[in-house]
Design a protein around this motif. Structure first.
Motif, short mmCIF file in Angstrom:
data_model
loop_
_atom_site.label_atom_id
_atom_site.label_comp_id
_atom_site.label_asym_id
_atom_site.label_seq_id
_atom_site.Cartn_x
_atom_site.Cartn_y
_atom_site.Cartn_z
N PRO A 157 43.27 47.38 24.19
CA PRO A 157 42.46 48.56 24.42
C PRO A 157 41.14 48.24 25.15
CG PRO A 157 42.91 48.24 22.07
CD PRO A 157 43.39 47.02 22.77
N PHE A 158 40.82 46.97 25.29
CA PHE A 158 39.55 46.59 25.90
C PHE A 158 39.72 46.17 27.35
CE2 PHE A 158 39.50 45.99 21.37
CZ PHE A 158 38.43 46.78 21.02
N CYS A 159 40.54 45.13 27.59
CA CYS A 159 40.66 44.62 28.96
C CYS A 159 41.92 45.10 29.67
CB CYS A 159 40.62 43.09 28.96
SG CYS A 159 42.12 42.32 28.33
N GLY A 160 42.85 45.72 28.93
CA GLY A 160 44.07 46.24 29.54
C GLY A 160 45.22 45.23 29.64
N ALA A 161 45.04 44.04 29.06
CA ALA A 161 46.10 43.03 29.13
C ALA A 161 47.35 43.51 28.39
CB ALA A 161 45.62 41.71 28.51
N ALA A 162 48.51 42.99 28.78
CA ALA A 162 49.78 43.36 28.15
C ALA A 162 49.75 43.04 26.66
CB ALA A 162 50.91 42.60 28.83
N SER A 222 45.73 39.78 37.43
CA SER A 222 46.50 40.38 38.53
C SER A 222 47.45 41.46 38.00
CB SER A 222 47.26 39.32 39.33
OG SER A 222 48.45 38.96 38.67
N GLU A 223 48.00 41.23 36.81
CA GLU A 223 48.88 42.23 36.19
C GLU A 223 48.12 43.51 35.87
OE1 GLU A 223 51.52 39.55 33.35
OE2 GLU A 223 51.21 41.53 32.46
N ILE A 224 46.92 43.34 35.31
CA ILE A 224 46.11 44.51 34.94
C ILE A 224 45.68 45.28 36.18
CG2 ILE A 224 44.04 45.31 33.75
CD1 ILE A 224 44.14 42.52 32.20
N ARG A 238 42.85 44.23 47.04
CA ARG A 238 42.12 42.99 47.36
C ARG A 238 42.08 42.06 46.13
NH1 ARG A 238 35.70 43.52 48.45
NH2 ARG A 238 35.85 44.18 46.29
N ALA A 239 41.81 42.63 44.96
CA ALA A 239 41.72 41.82 43.73
C ALA A 239 43.07 41.18 43.40
CB ALA A 239 41.22 42.68 42.57
N ILE A 240 44.14 41.96 43.49
CA ILE A 240 45.48 41.44 43.15
C ILE A 240 45.84 40.28 44.07
CG2 ILE A 240 47.96 41.98 43.14
CD1 ILE A 240 47.04 44.96 42.57
N LYS A 241 45.62 40.49 45.37
CA LYS A 241 45.93 39.46 46.36
C LYS A 241 45.14 38.18 46.04
CE LYS A 241 46.25 39.10 51.42
NZ LYS A 241 45.26 38.08 51.79
N TYR A 242 43.87 38.37 45.75
CA TYR A 242 43.02 37.22 45.44
C TYR A 242 43.51 36.49 44.18
CZ TYR A 242 39.20 34.19 44.40
OH TYR A 242 38.49 33.06 44.12
N TYR A 243 43.82 37.25 43.14
CA TYR A 243 44.23 36.61 41.88
C TYR A 243 45.56 35.88 42.01
CZ TYR A 243 40.41 38.55 39.18
OH TYR A 243 39.16 38.83 38.69
N LEU A 244 46.49 36.47 42.75
CA LEU A 244 47.79 35.81 42.90
C LEU A 244 47.66 34.52 43.69
CD1 LEU A 244 50.19 38.85 43.41
CD2 LEU A 244 49.91 37.41 41.37
N GLU A 302 46.34 31.08 34.05
CA GLU A 302 46.82 32.08 33.11
C GLU A 302 45.97 33.36 33.16
OE1 GLU A 302 46.89 30.63 29.05
OE2 GLU A 302 47.24 32.67 28.34
N VAL A 303 44.66 33.17 33.16
CA VAL A 303 43.76 34.34 33.18
C VAL A 303 43.90 35.09 34.51
CG1 VAL A 303 41.32 35.04 33.23
CG2 VAL A 303 42.13 33.46 31.46
N PHE A 304 43.97 34.37 35.62
CA PHE A 304 44.13 35.03 36.92
C PHE A 304 45.43 35.82 36.97
CE2 PHE A 304 41.23 32.31 39.93
CZ PHE A 304 40.13 32.67 39.17
N ARG A 305 46.51 35.26 36.41
CA ARG A 305 47.79 35.99 36.40
C ARG A 305 47.69 37.24 35.54
NH1 ARG A 305 50.50 30.75 36.10
NH2 ARG A 305 50.88 30.16 38.26
N ALA A 306 47.05 37.10 34.38
CA ALA A 306 46.88 38.26 33.49
C ALA A 306 46.05 39.34 34.20
CB ALA A 306 46.21 37.83 32.18
#
Ligand SMILES: [Fe+2]
Ligand SMILES: [Fe+2]
Length: 171
Positions: free
Chosen positions: A24-29, A157-159, A132-138, A151-155
């Motif tokens: 509920p805070f950061c939106g992670a799965a 990018s998902e959010i 832009r953020a997704i591309k950068y994180y991937l 791991e954090v960058f992948r998480a």
């Protein structure tokens, strides 16, 4: 029965009977929500110069997007759009905090961001920012050295992929 669950991405605690489908805070799965007693505290990481630079760039994106969404909240044309921008702003703030903590740094000073008057244009800009953020994180997740950074960058990018989907609300 109520139990404390803690997000392995942002570290926030959720009290509830069931694992929520998103933090509920950061939106992670939901799979990132672990029982509070099993939560791993990564805290500040020992990062090489390359990873530190990657985190610093990411932090810049998050702060910029957070500030942009706050502008969108203030200038939203209706309460439905305002609700979406409010949630996105809060999640980007959480992401910025995650990155600053990993780097062992204080949150930097705010940037000033403006946003369009028209809500359709706000969502168009949101789309570009999330893209832009997704591309950068991937890209950075593969290039990063530290496993926790990957791991954090992948998480993240998902959010941001979910943010991208919600930015298409008028398409
Ligand atoms: Fe979280
Ligand atoms: Fe973010």
């Amino acid at each position: 029965m109520m139990k404390p669950m803690r997000c392995q991405v942002c570290g926030e605690v959720y009290l509830g009977e069931q694992v929520p489908d998103r933090c509920p805070f950061c939106g992670a799965a939901g799979r990132q929500m672990v029982h509070a007693a099993e939560w791993i505290d990564y805290d500040k990481l020992d990062l090489d110069q390359g990873d530190l630079e990657k985190c610093r760039t990411a932090l810049g994106f998050e702060i910029s997007n957070w500030t942009f969404y706050k502008c969108c909240v203030n200038k939203a044309g209706n309460i439905f759009n305002q609700a979406i921008f409010k949630r996105l702003a809060k999640q980007e703030m959480e992401h910025a905090e995650v990155l600053a903590r990993m780097m062992g740094e204080e949150m930097p000073a705010f940037t000033e961001e403006s946003c369009p008057d028209n809500d359709k244009e706000k969502f168009e800009e949101a789309h570009l920012r999330e893209h832009r953020a997704i591309k950068y994180y991937l890209e950075s997740a593969s290039a990063a050295r530290h496993p926790r950074v990957k791991e954090v960058f992948r998480a993240l990018s998902e959010i941001e992929t979910e943010h991208l989907q919600i930015s298409n609300v008028y398409k």
